[in-house]
Design an enzyme around this catalytic site. Structure first.
Site, PDB file in Angstrom:
ATOM      1  N   SER A  77      55.391 -34.799  32.300  1.00  0.00           N
ATOM      2  CA  SER A  77      54.702 -33.852  33.185  1.00  0.00           C
ATOM      3  C   SER A  77      53.696 -34.605  34.038  1.00  0.00           C
ATOM      4  O   SER A  77      53.038 -35.518  33.544  1.00  0.00           O
ATOM      5  CB  SER A  77      53.927 -32.789  32.387  1.00  0.00           C
ATOM      6  OG  SER A  77      53.229 -31.932  33.281  1.00  0.00           O
ATOM      7  N   GLY A 104      66.266 -26.705  23.345  1.00  0.00           N
ATOM      8  CA  GLY A 104      67.711 -26.520  23.112  1.00  0.00           C
ATOM      9  C   GLY A 104      68.323 -27.772  22.510  1.00  0.00           C
ATOM     10  O   GLY A 104      69.155 -27.699  21.587  1.00  0.00           O
ATOM     11  N   TYR A 147      50.010 -26.073  36.527  1.00  0.00           N
ATOM     12  CA  TYR A 147      49.992 -26.877  35.290  1.00  0.00           C
ATOM     13  C   TYR A 147      49.602 -25.996  34.101  1.00  0.00           C
ATOM     14  O   TYR A 147      50.302 -25.945  33.090  1.00  0.00           O
ATOM     15  CB  TYR A 147      48.988 -28.013  35.457  1.00  0.00           C
ATOM     16  CG  TYR A 147      48.911 -28.996  34.306  1.00  0.00           C
ATOM     17  CD1 TYR A 147      50.003 -29.783  33.943  1.00  0.00           C
ATOM     18  CD2 TYR A 147      47.717 -29.171  33.601  1.00  0.00           C
ATOM     19  CE1 TYR A 147      49.904 -30.701  32.903  1.00  0.00           C
ATOM     20  CE2 TYR A 147      47.612 -30.087  32.568  1.00  0.00           C
ATOM     21  CZ  TYR A 147      48.712 -30.851  32.224  1.00  0.00           C
ATOM     22  OH  TYR A 147      48.606 -31.759  31.200  1.00  0.00           O
ATOM     23  N   TYR A 161      60.883 -20.471  19.738  1.00  0.00           N
ATOM     24  CA  TYR A 161      61.976 -21.237  19.119  1.00  0.00           C
ATOM     25  C   TYR A 161      61.706 -21.457  17.638  1.00  0.00           C
ATOM     26  O   TYR A 161      62.619 -21.476  16.825  1.00  0.00           O
ATOM     27  CB  TYR A 161      62.186 -22.579  19.845  1.00  0.00           C
ATOM     28  CG  TYR A 161      63.286 -22.504  20.888  1.00  0.00           C
ATOM     29  CD1 TYR A 161      63.089 -21.800  22.067  1.00  0.00           C
ATOM     30  CD2 TYR A 161      64.520 -23.116  20.675  1.00  0.00           C
ATOM     31  CE1 TYR A 161      64.091 -21.716  23.013  1.00  0.00           C
ATOM     32  CE2 TYR A 161      65.529 -23.023  21.620  1.00  0.00           C
ATOM     33  CZ  TYR A 161      65.312 -22.328  22.784  1.00  0.00           C
ATOM     34  OH  TYR A 161      66.316 -22.232  23.721  1.00  0.00           O
TER      35      TYR A 161
END
Ligand code: UDP
Length: 329
Positions: A77, A104, A147, A161
């Site tokens: 980033s 993923g 950001y 997740y």
């Protein structure tokens, strides 16, 4: 069996130090970076190493890595206010789409993933110091919003997740960190002041310089991240140095350290610039048995020595050439 570790943002400041650490721990390291803000010189010493592989790839696009992976550390980033202004869409994408792709991948590989979050998720905080249970004070539509909100989304999707897929996740909230391999022209305060000292220019303090930050030396930060990865702590953990200083005093400290014969000039304070920032690290102490060890006087000396090794070209380069191709898109 050697642990196989994927580090995104591998050619950046923190990513490159993480690659070094995992190689030193005897792991096989796969570094990935699209080199918009990263620099291959940060990892060129690793290229001859048989346990190091590098992929030039933008993780905002589908990520494929052959073979098994034990750990993923998502550090790709842009990370300075100047970068967000120049590449706002890429900043949003890597924190959101990039994180989704890596979650993923972690799910497909059965890997544990640690994502790099930030003190920016607290915004311009109304609570001081900031502890993990503070939800923050963020302007979503300001220049830093690209950001801050991407990183807040990153935390949300990472927890989803974990809760929904049972993925092993870790979230580190990183406070201001410094050390060798920071980009000299990224606009952050420490490289800005050191660059100005080395070029014999005046120091630019934004606002009246009464705003505070708390600077952590990179080796301390890497140790905290390493411990968090190996811990069983799923909730976010602040990692930073609580030694707080005003930006004006910080400028004086660097003037003294460098012996620069320059003066301080005051410029406008950037939009939404946080007035105070200091981590509460009680949780890191308790859960990770971690606290920073390197005092600013020591860390700054090492960092100054690094910047002194840069070429004239680097010292006077105002921009990062890699931005151009992205801005034209
Ligand atoms: N700052 C400054 N002069 C500079 C660059 C930054 O006074 O040349 C200030 C900036 O306004 C902020 C602080 O230093 O209050 C830290 O800025 P940085 O961009 O390093 O990090 P962040 O604001 O994300 O903590």
């Amino acid at each position: 069996m050697k642990k196989r570790v994927l580090v995104t943002g591998a050619a950046g400041f923190l990513g490159s130090h993480l690659c070094d650490r995992f190689i030193a721990e005897g792991c096989e390291v796969i570094g990935m970076d699209n080199l918009i803000t990263g620099d291959l010189r940060n990892i060129e010493h690793l290229f001859p190493h048989e346990d190091f592989t590098f992929y030039n790839h933008d993780v905002s696009n589908y990520v494929h890595v052959p073979g098994h992976i034990d750990y993923i550390l998502h550090f790709a980033s842009p990370a300075s206010p100047i970068d967000y202004l120049k590449i706002p869409i890429q900043t949003l994408k890597v924190g959101s789409l990039g994180t989704h792709n890596l979650l993923g991948l972690a799910k497909a590989k059965g890997a544990r993933i640690l994502v790099a979050s930030t003190s920016e998720i607290y915004g311009d905080p109304e609570v001081h110091p900031q502890s993990e249970d503070y939800w923050g004070h963020v302007n979503p539509i300001g220049p830093r919003g690209v950001y801050d909100e991407a990183k807040r989304f990153q935390e949300a999707i990472t927890m989803a997740y974990h809760r929904f897929h049972g993925l092993e996740t870790r979230i580190v909230r990183i406070f201001n960190t410094y050390g060798p391999r920071m980009r000299l022209n990224d606009g952050r305060v420490l490289p800005a002041f050191i660059g100005q000292a080395l070029r014999g220019e005046d120091f630019t303090v934004f606002g009246d310089g009464s705003q505070t930050r708390s600077f952590c030396y990179v080796d301390d930060l890497v140790e905290g991240i390493y411990r968090l990865l190996l811990s069983d702590c799923v909730d976010p953990v602040n990692v930073g140095n609580p030694d707080e200083i005003t930006i004006r005093d910080f400028a004086e400290e660097i003037i003294k350290l460098t012996g620069a014969k320059t003066k301080i000039v005051y410029k406008d304070l950037p939009h939404d610039d946080p007035k105070k920032r200091r981590p509460n690290i009680a949780k890191a102490k308790e859960v990770l048995g971690w606290e920073p060890k390197v005092h600013r006087s020591e860390g700054l000396k090492i960092t100054l020595d690094y910047f002194k090794t840069l070429s004239e070209e680097d010292l006077y380069r105002k921009d990062h050439k890699q931005f151009d191709k992205y801005i034209k898109r």
